[in-house]
Design a protein around this motif. Structure first.
Motif, mmCIF file in Angstrom:
data_model
loop_
_atom_site.group_PDB
_atom_site.id
_atom_site.type_symbol
_atom_site.label_atom_id
_atom_site.label_comp_id
_atom_site.label_asym_id
_atom_site.label_seq_id
_atom_site.Cartn_x
_atom_site.Cartn_y
_atom_site.Cartn_z
ATOM 1 N N ASP A 66 0.816 -1.218 0.000
ATOM 2 C CA ASP A 66 0.000 0.000 0.000
ATOM 3 C C ASP A 66 0.847 1.265 0.000
ATOM 4 N N GLY A 67 1.972 1.211 -0.736
ATOM 5 C CA GLY A 67 2.803 2.396 -0.909
ATOM 6 C C GLY A 67 3.788 2.678 0.203
ATOM 7 N N VAL A 68 3.796 1.857 1.268
ATOM 8 C CA VAL A 68 4.731 2.094 2.377
ATOM 9 C C VAL A 68 5.505 0.813 2.695
ATOM 10 N N ILE A 69 6.562 0.988 3.486
ATOM 11 C CA ILE A 69 7.433 -0.144 3.806
ATOM 12 C C ILE A 69 6.734 -1.096 4.774
ATOM 13 N N ALA A 70 6.609 -2.367 4.360
ATOM 14 C CA ALA A 70 6.024 -3.394 5.217
ATOM 15 C C ALA A 70 7.118 -4.214 5.885
ATOM 16 N N ASP A 71 8.249 -4.395 5.195
ATOM 17 C CA ASP A 71 9.396 -5.126 5.751
ATOM 18 C C ASP A 71 10.636 -4.255 5.585
ATOM 19 N N TYR A 72 11.051 -3.618 6.679
ATOM 20 C CA TYR A 72 12.135 -2.635 6.610
ATOM 21 C C TYR A 72 13.451 -3.253 6.158
ATOM 22 N N VAL A 105 1.185 9.566 3.557
ATOM 23 C CA VAL A 105 1.998 8.821 4.521
ATOM 24 C C VAL A 105 2.212 9.618 5.808
ATOM 25 N N THR A 106 2.432 8.887 6.891
ATOM 26 C CA THR A 106 2.657 9.517 8.192
ATOM 27 C C THR A 106 4.130 9.882 8.355
ATOM 28 N N GLU A 107 4.435 10.655 9.396
ATOM 29 C CA GLU A 107 5.825 11.023 9.674
ATOM 30 C C GLU A 107 6.669 9.788 9.956
ATOM 31 N N VAL A 108 6.077 8.798 10.631
ATOM 32 C CA VAL A 108 6.807 7.554 10.929
ATOM 33 C C VAL A 108 7.170 6.833 9.632
ATOM 34 N N GLU A 109 6.223 6.791 8.694
ATOM 35 C CA GLU A 109 6.475 6.115 7.411
ATOM 36 C C GLU A 109 7.513 6.874 6.592
ATOM 37 N N LYS A 110 7.483 8.213 6.651
ATOM 38 C CA LYS A 110 8.501 9.010 5.959
ATOM 39 C C LYS A 110 9.888 8.709 6.521
ATOM 40 N N ARG A 111 9.959 8.633 7.849
ATOM 41 C CA ARG A 111 11.240 8.375 8.500
ATOM 42 C C ARG A 111 11.770 6.989 8.104
ATOM 43 N N ALA A 112 10.878 6.007 7.997
ATOM 44 C CA ALA A 112 11.297 4.655 7.618
ATOM 45 C C ALA A 112 11.893 4.645 6.207
ATOM 46 N N VAL A 113 11.252 5.379 5.288
ATOM 47 C CA VAL A 113 11.771 5.460 3.913
ATOM 48 C C VAL A 113 13.136 6.141 3.908
ATOM 49 N N ARG A 114 13.235 7.258 4.651
ATOM 50 C CA ARG A 114 14.497 8.007 4.680
ATOM 51 C C ARG A 114 15.635 7.170 5.266
ATOM 52 N N GLU A 115 15.341 6.466 6.362
ATOM 53 C CA GLU A 115 16.372 5.658 7.010
ATOM 54 C C GLU A 115 16.786 4.476 6.131
ATOM 55 N N GLY A 121 22.921 3.456 1.424
ATOM 56 C CA GLY A 121 24.103 4.125 0.867
ATOM 57 C C GLY A 121 23.911 5.579 0.498
ATOM 58 N N GLY A 122 22.769 6.174 0.829
ATOM 59 C CA GLY A 122 22.533 7.568 0.463
ATOM 60 C C GLY A 122 23.277 8.538 1.359
ATOM 61 N N LYS A 123 23.840 9.580 0.770
ATOM 62 C CA LYS A 123 24.542 10.613 1.546
ATOM 63 C C LYS A 123 23.520 11.554 2.183
ATOM 64 N N ASN A 124 22.678 12.152 1.345
ATOM 65 C CA ASN A 124 21.548 12.965 1.809
ATOM 66 C C ASN A 124 20.309 12.388 1.153
ATOM 67 N N VAL A 125 19.262 12.214 1.923
ATOM 68 C CA VAL A 125 18.027 11.642 1.376
ATOM 69 C C VAL A 125 16.899 12.663 1.504
ATOM 70 N N PHE A 126 16.238 12.934 0.387
ATOM 71 C CA PHE A 126 15.119 13.869 0.335
ATOM 72 C C PHE A 126 13.872 13.110 -0.085
ATOM 73 N N LEU A 127 12.717 13.611 0.301
ATOM 74 C CA LEU A 127 11.446 12.992 -0.084
ATOM 75 C C LEU A 127 10.626 13.961 -0.917
ATOM 76 N N ILE A 128 9.863 13.411 -1.829
ATOM 77 C CA ILE A 128 8.934 14.217 -2.632
ATOM 78 C C ILE A 128 7.622 13.446 -2.725
ATOM 79 N N PRO A 336 14.926 16.816 5.562
ATOM 80 C CA PRO A 336 14.707 17.409 4.233
ATOM 81 C C PRO A 336 13.470 16.819 3.590
ATOM 82 N N TYR A 337 12.586 17.686 3.133
ATOM 83 C CA TYR A 337 11.330 17.188 2.544
ATOM 84 C C TYR A 337 10.831 18.188 1.529
ATOM 85 N N LEU A 338 10.529 17.695 0.350
ATOM 86 C CA LEU A 338 10.031 18.578 -0.706
ATOM 87 C C LEU A 338 8.528 18.434 -0.813
#
Length: 338
Positions: A66-72, A105-115, A121-128, A336-338
């Motif tokens: 459903d568009g979010v991480i189910a297994d981190y 998505v919730t803030e928790v789900e955003k954080r999971a994607v970013r982490e 291997g990402g240096k800086n990770v941004f979301l859009i 960082p969030y766009l």
């Protein structure tokens, strides 16, 4: 200069865009894992071929639901594999990454994607947000005060948004999209034909016969599965009219969500959308007659974007051009969030 990577982390497919090269990878979001050792055996298309065909100790999983991480953990390993495959590997190699997320998505789900992207291997990770990326990828100018409306139908979610002056004015994200279409077809075949079919067979029926609006000519296809009564293999002829009946509930949900967003839209922007129309993106945009169905429901012209399944990835990649602006403005500097 660090490599800049845009990732469409979709429920059904992952697309990777590298600045200066365009889309360099498009593979299913599937990972094959050995349950006994937790070893990753295959990723992407190779793993998709294993869906429904693995022995007991091997499982082919979709780590996003459903568009979010189910297994981190598996998502992180999958991202690491795709990044290394497209960018190469190196101890000091750290690309800047922009990942798209559904608008709801919730803030928790955003954080999971970013982490997950950082650990991969990402240096800086941004979301859009997906509808913003989809609009950019579809070639719409979202910086103007004139409103534009985008419907992005992916594998796990349908994101609907009215955008003006670079931001989302009204939006909705419903967990009804390509995967729900497949589930509806599976349930229909069980109920009406007493035939048990798997996800891949349902997906093939969707591509061959999927219909959202009455066709001029009814088409048919053979569907192979297991007879729920006898337990033996069975072949059933299915028509496009039956598949349209199977998809009625998810299609109704999407159309009602579009109507709901239009109700939330300020009148000036609603007038703009009446003139400019609605743009369909995402793999679900290929469903026959979906544009006509939404147009009939809303009374507004609907068009399918060029290469709709790639719009989000292209838009994510193009958004990399404004990373410096985000950093200089210190927008959400901690996250960082766009």
């Amino acid at each position: 200069m660090a490599t800049e990577v845009g990732i469409d982390l979709g429920t059904a497919n992952v697309l990777v865009y590298i600045k200066g090269k365009g889309i360099v990878l498009e593979e299913p979001s599937v990972v094959a894992v050995n349950k006994d050792t937790d070893e990753i055996l295959a990723v992407g298309e190779e793993a998709r071929q294993m869906l429904g065909r693995t022995p007991a100790n091997i499982v082919a999983v979709k780590p996003l639901k459903d568009g979010v991480i189910a297994d981190y953990d598996i998502t992180e390993k999958m991202l690491k594999y795709f990044i290394r495959k497209t960018c190469g590997s190196g101890r000091f190699f750290k690309p800047r990454i922009m990942v798209c997320v559904p608008s709801g998505v919730t803030e928790v789900e955003k954080r999971a994607v970013r982490e997950a992207a950082t650990q991969a291997g990402g240096k800086n990770v941004f979301l859009i947000e997906e509808p913003v990326a989809a609009a950019i990828g579809a070639g719409l100018d979202i910086s103007k005060p004139d409103g534009v409306m985008v419907i992005d139908i992916g594998g796990g979610t349908t994101d609907i948004a009215v955008i003006a002056l670079g931001g989302i004015v009204a939006s909705a994200s419903v967990k009804v999209a390509g995967d729900r279409f497949d589930d509806s077809i599976i349930q229909y075949m069980r109920k009406n034909h007493k035939l048990y079919i798997g996800e891949r067979t349902a997906e093939e029926l969707k591509f061959k016969l999927g219909t959202a609006y009455t066709r001029d000519e009814v088409i048919t296809a053979d569907c192979r599965g297991r007879d729920l009564v006898s337990g033996l293999p069975k072949v059933v002829e299915v028509t496009s009219e039956e598949i349209m009946e199977a998809l009625e509930e998810p299609l109704y949900t999407i159309c009602e969500a579009v109507h709901s967003v239009l109700e939330q839209t300020p009148p000036e922007l609603a007038a703009d959308i009446t003139n400019s129309g609605i743009v369909l993106t995402g793999g679900g945009a290929y469903l026959y007659g979906l544009d006509k169905r939404i147009q009939e429901r809303t009374g507004i012209e609907v068009r399918v974007a060029d290469m709709p399944e790639q719009c989000v990835a292209i838009g994510t990649g193009k958004a990399l051009n404004v990373i410096e602006t985000i950093e200089s403005n210190k927008l959400n500097s901690r996250e960082p969030y766009l």
